[in-house]
Design a protein around this motif. Structure first.
Motif, short mmCIF file in Angstrom:
data_model
loop_
_atom_site.label_atom_id
_atom_site.label_comp_id
_atom_site.label_asym_id
_atom_site.label_seq_id
_atom_site.Cartn_x
_atom_site.Cartn_y
_atom_site.Cartn_z
N ALA A 126 0.81 -1.22 0.00
CA ALA A 126 0.00 0.00 0.00
C ALA A 126 0.84 1.26 0.00
CB ALA A 126 -0.92 -0.01 1.21
N GLY A 127 1.94 1.25 0.75
CA GLY A 127 2.78 2.44 0.80
C GLY A 127 3.29 2.83 -0.58
N ARG A 128 3.75 1.84 -1.32
CA ARG A 128 4.24 2.11 -2.68
C ARG A 128 3.08 2.41 -3.63
NH1 ARG A 128 6.92 3.96 -4.28
NH2 ARG A 128 7.91 2.90 -6.02
N MET A 129 2.00 1.65 -3.50
CA MET A 129 0.86 1.87 -4.39
C MET A 129 0.26 3.26 -4.20
SD MET A 129 -2.45 -0.62 -4.93
CE MET A 129 -1.34 -1.99 -5.28
N ALA A 130 0.31 3.76 -2.96
CA ALA A 130 -0.22 5.09 -2.69
C ALA A 130 0.55 6.17 -3.42
CB ALA A 130 -0.20 5.37 -1.18
N LEU A 164 -5.44 -8.08 3.17
CA LEU A 164 -4.89 -7.09 2.23
C LEU A 164 -5.52 -5.73 2.47
CD1 LEU A 164 -4.91 -9.27 -1.03
CD2 LEU A 164 -2.88 -8.53 0.24
N GLY A 165 -6.84 -5.72 2.68
CA GLY A 165 -7.53 -4.46 2.97
C GLY A 165 -7.13 -3.87 4.30
N VAL A 166 -7.02 -4.73 5.32
CA VAL A 166 -6.62 -4.26 6.65
C VAL A 166 -5.23 -3.63 6.61
CG1 VAL A 166 -5.96 -5.02 8.97
CG2 VAL A 166 -8.07 -5.85 7.96
N GLY A 167 -4.28 -4.33 5.98
CA GLY A 167 -2.91 -3.82 5.90
C GLY A 167 -2.83 -2.51 5.18
N ALA A 168 -3.54 -2.41 4.05
CA ALA A 168 -3.53 -1.17 3.28
C ALA A 168 -4.15 -0.03 4.07
CB ALA A 168 -4.26 -1.37 1.96
N ALA A 169 -5.31 -0.28 4.67
CA ALA A 169 -5.99 0.78 5.44
C ALA A 169 -5.18 1.20 6.64
CB ALA A 169 -7.37 0.30 5.87
N VAL A 220 -2.00 1.56 7.06
CA VAL A 220 -0.91 2.50 6.82
C VAL A 220 -1.33 3.73 6.03
CG1 VAL A 220 0.86 0.71 6.97
CG2 VAL A 220 -0.10 1.28 4.76
N ILE A 221 -2.36 3.61 5.18
CA ILE A 221 -2.71 4.73 4.32
C ILE A 221 -3.62 5.74 4.99
CG2 ILE A 221 -3.84 5.39 2.15
CD1 ILE A 221 -0.99 4.12 1.98
N SER A 222 -4.55 5.29 5.82
CA SER A 222 -5.44 6.24 6.50
C SER A 222 -4.66 7.25 7.34
CB SER A 222 -6.47 5.49 7.36
OG SER A 222 -7.37 4.77 6.55
N PRO A 223 -3.67 6.81 8.16
CA PRO A 223 -2.90 7.81 8.92
C PRO A 223 -2.11 8.76 8.03
CG PRO A 223 -2.60 5.61 9.84
CD PRO A 223 -3.31 5.43 8.54
N VAL A 224 -1.58 8.26 6.91
CA VAL A 224 -0.85 9.15 6.00
C VAL A 224 -1.78 10.20 5.41
CG1 VAL A 224 0.37 9.25 3.81
CG2 VAL A 224 0.90 7.45 5.41
N GLN A 237 9.62 12.56 0.68
CA GLN A 237 10.16 11.72 -0.38
C GLN A 237 10.09 10.22 -0.02
OE1 GLN A 237 11.08 12.76 -3.38
NE2 GLN A 237 11.63 10.73 -4.12
N ILE A 238 10.21 9.89 1.26
CA ILE A 238 10.25 8.48 1.65
C ILE A 238 9.03 8.05 2.46
CG2 ILE A 238 12.77 8.52 1.66
CD1 ILE A 238 12.59 8.32 4.77
N ARG A 239 7.99 8.91 2.53
CA ARG A 239 6.85 8.57 3.39
C ARG A 239 6.18 7.26 2.95
NH1 ARG A 239 4.33 13.31 3.74
NH2 ARG A 239 5.77 13.76 5.43
N GLY A 240 5.93 7.11 1.66
CA GLY A 240 5.29 5.89 1.19
C GLY A 240 6.15 4.66 1.41
N SER A 241 7.43 4.76 1.07
CA SER A 241 8.34 3.62 1.23
C SER A 241 8.58 3.30 2.70
CB SER A 241 9.67 3.91 0.53
OG SER A 241 9.48 4.10 -0.86
N GLY A 242 8.75 4.34 3.51
CA GLY A 242 8.96 4.12 4.94
C GLY A 242 7.79 3.42 5.58
N LEU A 243 6.59 3.83 5.19
CA LEU A 243 5.39 3.19 5.71
C LEU A 243 5.27 1.76 5.22
CD1 LEU A 243 2.81 6.05 5.66
CD2 LEU A 243 3.04 4.39 7.49
N ALA A 244 5.68 1.52 3.99
CA ALA A 244 5.61 0.16 3.45
C ALA A 244 6.45 -0.79 4.30
CB ALA A 244 6.10 0.15 2.00
N VAL A 245 7.66 -0.40 4.61
CA VAL A 245 8.56 -1.26 5.38
C VAL A 245 8.10 -1.38 6.83
CG1 VAL A 245 10.92 -1.48 6.25
CG2 VAL A 245 10.52 -0.80 3.88
N ALA A 246 7.74 -0.26 7.46
CA ALA A 246 7.31 -0.29 8.86
C ALA A 246 6.00 -1.07 8.99
CB ALA A 246 7.15 1.12 9.40
N GLY A 247 5.08 -0.82 8.05
CA GLY A 247 3.81 -1.54 8.09
C GLY A 247 3.99 -3.03 7.91
N PHE A 248 4.88 -3.42 7.01
CA PHE A 248 5.17 -4.85 6.79
C PHE A 248 5.73 -5.46 8.07
CE2 PHE A 248 8.14 -8.24 5.47
CZ PHE A 248 7.26 -9.07 4.78
N ALA A 249 6.66 -4.77 8.71
CA ALA A 249 7.26 -5.27 9.95
C ALA A 249 6.21 -5.40 11.05
CB ALA A 249 8.39 -4.34 10.41
#
Length: 470
Positions: A71-75, A116-121, A123-127, A402-414
């Motif tokens: 989701a972080g990258r897709m966003a 998939l929906g839970v994970g995406a929501a 990280v993306i809702s707070p962003v 610049q790294i908000r999406g990518s940072g969230l992707a990695v942190a959210g995955f972890a």
């Protein structure tokens, strides 16, 4: 935001779009919590043992980790709103299939889709919220996400309790001769549909629009949010923050070009995400009914205890909303870590005294049942006034543009991987080495999290997103 423009802030519009975005948090909570109370139905329908229950419960976490990472990258490609709309569709599909599943395999697939929906929501809702709110109130508005997560959990607990009570048990037949536990999943389709329809009326994030070269659209959104003068300033500010490294965001941005090492802010984000799970909160969310039944509570009383925990959680989150922009993020994290360490240790002590009667029933002697119940709910309060909301607030705001999406992707995955480890392992830990040892482990991680926050976390209260460095 400058003080001179504060009067032009359209708080009614901001509140409305935050309310819509946080329905994703409600769905996150509901989809995570609905499994709590359905486990007897799953056991009987699919002939599952302890490991099988762990796999079926934990299936959502597989999807959640993938959803959070993607989701972080897709966003950064289809936008924040686009990802949230996709999440709503996934929630709807998952609810229908999970309720209708005729086998464990189909159920697992349905829960992965919901994950998939839970994970995406998650990280993306707070962003999205952080990118459309003024810095002065960003913390409290971002904290609404956790209120909605807990509201979703509590809503699932209440729905499960009512359906089970009405049917005469979670495995008893309800409408159309389907058992109550199946309806527990199907009810989720209602808020999922509302979420999708509501997303159609909110705007895309202005920071995403500027990053995609759509400055005029970004200016229009910012004008509605903050007024024309502030909108022009913010567009220029966002443009400048992206100009220093003007390429489309990618995962390699997380590595510092000068040192060749992962940026420290990324490790901080991963640490916050992982510790939020290692303190064991989702044992309460996913297995609350099973946990209390394991120490002698009836199914009916265990489900009522879940509702109590949910209500207390909402109250704790409301306290965070009042405090987060006053005393800051870091002090709340430290208070939460200390409180959780003490209360988890107390729960571990109470569970260590459990005795098994001649009939095989487990109970806690003397007042230890009350001690366990009070300590567990105090733990829930400490978590939800600190790590519950604050972790999401910080992940949404701490990374540079610049790294908000990518940072969230990695942190959210972890975060979701840690969630999976804790949740899937719990049913086996109940058997051996037992609840007391498991809770000692969660208390240990709560203690370690205190020192992690002291050493690694920097305060973000009142800072503009464009000022974040890492």
């Amino acid at each position: 935001m400058s003080e001179g423009s504060a009067g032009k802030v359209n708080m009614a519009f901001i509140a409305a779009i935050v309310a819509v975005a946080t329905i994703g948090g409600f769905m996150f909570g509901y989809d995570s919590g609905v499994i709590n109370g359905t486990q007897k139905g799953l056991e009987s329908a699919f002939d599952l043992g302890k490991l099988g229950i762990g796999v079926n419960v934990g299936a959502i976490l597989v999807g959640s980790s993938i959803g959070a990472f993607g989701a972080g990258r897709m966003a950064d490609i289809i936008g924040r709103r686009g990802v949230m709309m996709l999440s709503a569709i996934l929630f709807l599909v998952s609810a229908i299939i999970a309720g209708a599943a005729g086998s464990s395999a189909i159920f697992i697939v349905a829960r992965i889709i919901g994950g998939l929906g839970v994970g995406a929501a998650s990280v993306i809702s707070p962003v999205y919220i952080s990118e459309v709110t003024p810095a002065a109130v960003r913390g409290r508005l971002s904290s609404v996400q956790q209120v909605m997560i807990i509201s979703g959990l509590t809503g699932a607990f209440v729905a499960n309790f009512v359906l089970a009570r009405y049917a005469g048990g979670s495995t008893a037949s309800l409408w159309l001769d389907f058992p109550a536990w199946r309806w527990m999943f199907w009810l989720q389709a209602i808020p999922a549909a509302i979420y999708f329809l509501a997303l159609l009326v909110i705007p895309e994030s202005p920071r995403y629009l500027v990053a995609r070269g759509q400055e005029e659209r970004a200016r229009e959104v910012l004008t509605r949010l903050f007024g024309a003068e502030e909108a022009a300033r913010k567009v220029a500010e966002i443009r400048a923050s992206l100009a220093a490294d003007h390429h489309r965001p990618k995962l390699s941005d997380l590595i510092d070009k000068a040192s060749g090492k992962v940026r420290p802010i990324v490790w901080t984000g991963i640490g916050l995400a992982v510790f939020q799970q290692l303190v064991g909160i989702n044992v309460v969310f996913y297995y609350g009914a099973t946990l209390w039944e394991a120490v002698g509570f009836s199914e009916d009383y265990a489900l009522q205890t879940n509702i109590l925990s949910g209500v207390l959680s909402i109250g704790a989150c409301l306290a965070t909303i009042a405090l987060v922009d006053r005393i800051g993020r870091k002090p709340l994290l430290l208070i939460g870590s200390a409180g959780m360490a003490v209360t988890l240790a107390t729960v571990a002590y109470a569970f260590s005294t459990a005795v098994t009667g001649a009939d095989g029933a487990v109970s806690l002697p003397g007042n230890n049942g009350i001690i366990a119940l009070v300590a567990a709910n105090l733990y829930v309060i400490f978590f939800n006034m600190s790590w519950g909301p604050i972790m999401w607030v910080m992940l949404g705001e701490m990374f540079p543009n610049q790294i908000r999406g990518s940072g969230l992707a990695v942190a959210g995955f972890a975060q979701w991987i840690a969630n999976a480890v804790v949740s899937v392992s719990f049913p086996s830990l109940v058997v051996s080495p037992g609840l007391a040892v498991a809770y000692c482990g969660y208390a240990f991680f709560a203690l370690i999290s205190f020192f992690f926050v002291r050493a690694m976390v920097n305060e973000t209260k009142g800072r503009e997103l464009e000022d974040m460095v890492g």
